[in-house]
Scaffold this motif. Sequence first.
Motif, PDB file in Angstrom:
ATOM      1  N   PRO A  57       0.833  -1.211   0.000  1.00 21.41           N
ATOM      2  CA  PRO A  57       0.000   0.000   0.000  1.00 21.41           C
ATOM      3  C   PRO A  57       0.864   1.257   0.000  1.00 21.41           C
ATOM      4  N   LEU A  58       0.440   2.257  -0.742  1.00 17.65           N
ATOM      5  CA  LEU A  58       1.208   3.500  -0.852  1.00 17.65           C
ATOM      6  C   LEU A  58       0.477   4.705  -0.276  1.00 17.65           C
ATOM      7  N   SER A  59      -0.814   4.609  -0.086  1.00 12.06           N
ATOM      8  CA  SER A  59      -1.599   5.736   0.433  1.00 12.06           C
ATOM      9  C   SER A  59      -1.303   5.945   1.911  1.00 12.06           C
ATOM     10  N   GLN A  60      -0.848   7.145   2.234  1.00 13.26           N
ATOM     11  CA  GLN A  60      -0.592   7.534   3.620  1.00 13.26           C
ATOM     12  C   GLN A  60      -0.955   8.999   3.793  1.00 13.26           C
ATOM     13  N   PRO A  61      -1.381   9.401   5.004  1.00 17.56           N
ATOM     14  CA  PRO A  61      -1.692  10.820   5.247  1.00 17.56           C
ATOM     15  C   PRO A  61      -0.493  11.703   4.939  1.00 17.56           C
ATOM     16  N   GLY A  62      -0.716  12.741   4.161  1.00 15.42           N
ATOM     17  CA  GLY A  62       0.346  13.686   3.840  1.00 15.42           C
ATOM     18  C   GLY A  62       1.237  13.284   2.688  1.00 15.42           C
ATOM     19  N   ARG A  63       1.056  12.086   2.141  1.00 18.70           N
ATOM     20  CA  ARG A  63       1.898  11.650   1.028  1.00 18.70           C
ATOM     21  C   ARG A  63       1.386  12.239  -0.282  1.00 18.70           C
ATOM     22  N   VAL A  64       2.300  12.760  -1.075  1.00 22.52           N
ATOM     23  CA  VAL A  64       1.955  13.399  -2.350  1.00 22.52           C
ATOM     24  C   VAL A  64       2.776  12.774  -3.462  1.00 22.52           C
ATOM     25  N   LEU A  65       2.119  12.451  -4.579  1.00 23.67           N
ATOM     26  CA  LEU A  65       2.844  11.975  -5.760  1.00 23.67           C
ATOM     27  C   LEU A  65       3.405  13.192  -6.476  1.00 23.67           C
TER      28      LEU A  65
ATOM     29  N   VAL B  64       9.644   5.088  -5.404  1.00 21.66           N
ATOM     30  CA  VAL B  64       9.131   3.754  -5.712  1.00 21.66           C
ATOM     31  C   VAL B  64       9.476   3.434  -7.157  1.00 21.66           C
ATOM     32  N   TYR B  65       9.926   2.201  -7.416  1.00 28.80           N
ATOM     33  CA  TYR B  65      10.169   1.811  -8.800  1.00 28.80           C
ATOM     34  C   TYR B  65       9.857   0.336  -8.981  1.00 28.80           C
ATOM     35  N   GLY B  66       9.695  -0.051 -10.251  1.00 28.52           N
ATOM     36  CA  GLY B  66       9.408  -1.441 -10.563  1.00 28.52           C
ATOM     37  C   GLY B  66       9.609  -1.721 -12.031  1.00 28.52           C
ATOM     38  N   SER B  67       9.573  -3.005 -12.375  1.00 25.68           N
ATOM     39  CA  SER B  67       9.719  -3.424 -13.773  1.00 25.68           C
ATOM     40  C   SER B  67       8.453  -3.102 -14.546  1.00 25.68           C
ATOM     41  N   ILE B  68       8.614  -2.853 -15.843  1.00 26.90           N
ATOM     42  CA  ILE B  68       7.493  -2.473 -16.702  1.00 26.90           C
ATOM     43  C   ILE B  68       7.023  -3.677 -17.504  1.00 26.90           C
ATOM     44  N   ILE B  69       5.734  -3.971 -17.412  1.00 25.40           N
ATOM     45  CA  ILE B  69       5.123  -4.985 -18.266  1.00 25.40           C
ATOM     46  C   ILE B  69       3.811  -4.431 -18.798  1.00 25.40           C
ATOM     47  N   LEU B  70       3.308  -5.034 -19.863  1.00 22.92           N
ATOM     48  CA  LEU B  70       2.056  -4.583 -20.492  1.00 22.92           C
ATOM     49  C   LEU B  70       2.089  -3.101 -20.843  1.00 22.92           C
ATOM     50  N   LYS B  71       3.209  -2.683 -21.418  1.00 23.28           N
ATOM     51  CA  LYS B  71       3.371  -1.317 -21.920  1.00 23.28           C
ATOM     52  C   LYS B  71       3.113  -0.266 -20.839  1.00 23.28           C
ATOM     53  N   GLY B  72       3.585  -0.538 -19.654  1.00 22.14           N
ATOM     54  CA  GLY B  72       3.507   0.450 -18.595  1.00 22.14           C
ATOM     55  C   GLY B  72       2.219   0.453 -17.812  1.00 22.14           C
ATOM     56  N   ARG B  73       1.233  -0.343 -18.202  1.00 25.42           N
ATOM     57  CA  ARG B  73      -0.029  -0.362 -17.466  1.00 25.42           C
ATOM     58  C   ARG B  73       0.034  -1.304 -16.266  1.00 25.42           C
ATOM     59  N   TRP B  74       1.067  -2.088 -16.200  1.00 27.96           N
ATOM     60  CA  TRP B  74       1.212  -3.043 -15.120  1.00 27.96           C
ATOM     61  C   TRP B  74       2.681  -3.137 -14.751  1.00 27.96           C
ATOM     62  N   HIS B  75       2.958  -3.186 -13.453  1.00 28.67           N
ATOM     63  CA  HIS B  75       4.338  -3.235 -12.982  1.00 28.67           C
ATOM     64  C   HIS B  75       4.526  -4.388 -12.010  1.00 28.67           C
ATOM     65  N   LYS B  76       5.772  -4.763 -11.797  1.00 32.24           N
ATOM     66  CA  LYS B  76       6.087  -5.811 -10.829  1.00 32.24           C
ATOM     67  C   LYS B  76       7.412  -5.483 -10.159  1.00 32.24           C
ATOM     68  N   ASN B  77       7.790  -6.327  -9.177  1.00 35.23           N
ATOM     69  CA  ASN B  77       9.037  -6.138  -8.433  1.00 35.23           C
ATOM     70  C   ASN B  77       9.108  -4.754  -7.791  1.00 35.23           C
ATOM     71  N   GLN B  78       8.057  -4.386  -7.074  1.00 30.17           N
ATOM     72  CA  GLN B  78       7.994  -3.067  -6.445  1.00 30.17           C
ATOM     73  C   GLN B  78       9.103  -2.877  -5.411  1.00 30.17           C
ATOM     74  N   GLN B  79       9.794  -1.750  -5.507  1.00 25.99           N
ATOM     75  CA  GLN B  79      10.831  -1.376  -4.549  1.00 25.99           C
ATOM     76  C   GLN B  79      10.481  -0.004  -3.983  1.00 25.99           C
ATOM     77  N   ILE B  80      10.561   0.136  -2.660  1.00 29.66           N
ATOM     78  CA  ILE B  80      10.235   1.396  -2.001  1.00 29.66           C
ATOM     79  C   ILE B  80      11.449   1.842  -1.187  1.00 29.66           C
ATOM     80  N   ILE B  81      11.939   3.054  -1.460  1.00 26.63           N
ATOM     81  CA  ILE B  81      13.112   3.580  -0.769  1.00 26.63           C
ATOM     82  C   ILE B  81      12.738   4.892  -0.077  1.00 26.63           C
ATOM     83  N   ARG B  82      13.030   5.000   1.200  1.00 26.65           N
ATOM     84  CA  ARG B  82      12.780   6.237   1.926  1.00 26.65           C
ATOM     85  C   ARG B  82      13.748   7.318   1.434  1.00 26.65           C
TER      86      ARG B  82
END
Length: 275
Positions: free
Chosen positions: A28-36, A63-81
């Motif tokens: 999950p990425l939604s948190q209070p005060g978090r802005v994309l 946050v980053y991840g591998s690109i599949i399905l022409k960018g509409r779907w991602h995998k291998n999610q990595q989250i770095i503070r």
Amino acid sequence: MMYQLTFDQENQKRIHAVEISFGPSGKPLSQPGRVLIGQGQLMKQSRRGPQPKAFFLFNDVLVYGSIILKGRWHKNQQIIRLEDIQLEDLEDGVKMKNQWLIRTPCKSFFVAAASYEEKQTWIEHMEDCRFRLLQSGNRRPGSTFAVTWIPDQAATICMRCYNKFTVTQRRHHCRKCGFVVCSSCSKKRAVVRHIHTTKRLRVCCMCHLSLLSIGETGLDEDGVEGSSEEEEAEEQEEDHETSEGMDSQMDSWSIYIYLKPEHVRPSRIQHLDLG
């Protein structure tokens, strides 16, 4: 007030869209005060050479991840503070132009943008968000960073036993020194203290001996690789990252900018009409 409400709603929609793009395996990425803040495609240097990755910059994490399905779907999610990130600008390489180094406690890696301007914008925004985060007083900067992995292309032989790499004699990376080594020289596993995880990670024979000499804990009792199925699957994913879309046109950073008013810098940022 109406503008703020509209922005908050749009921001939540964008964060939710990033969440669902990683499917059920994403965190999950939604948190209070978090802005994309922004998103775009960068080339990341991996074991198999440069790979296109989807990067998402938030005001507190990258946050980053591998690109599949022409960018509409991602995998291998990595989250770095962001407080754990250190950036280093680099000159153009032979295969990667407009590159820079991202240092983190777990892994340090090279990324490259489609243009020099895009590279500078990424760096500027990442450093700006990190500065604001640390200025708030709630976060402390990281003090240790992983060594930079030596690219696969830089090593034709194992950097420990000097045997030549082949189709069956594959390359691996020691998580402690970053050297490219063969499987025989990297059967050991240990908890690497500068990497914030309790998992035993692949280390080369030399690093394993050095950890033993200082009485480091978290080593395999028999010195033989004892990873879980989850850890093995993770390594396999790293070895076989998808290269789909590598030759496609890289997306422009400015297309994907979403900013709060206090983040706007007119000389660099394209305003987004939220009306």
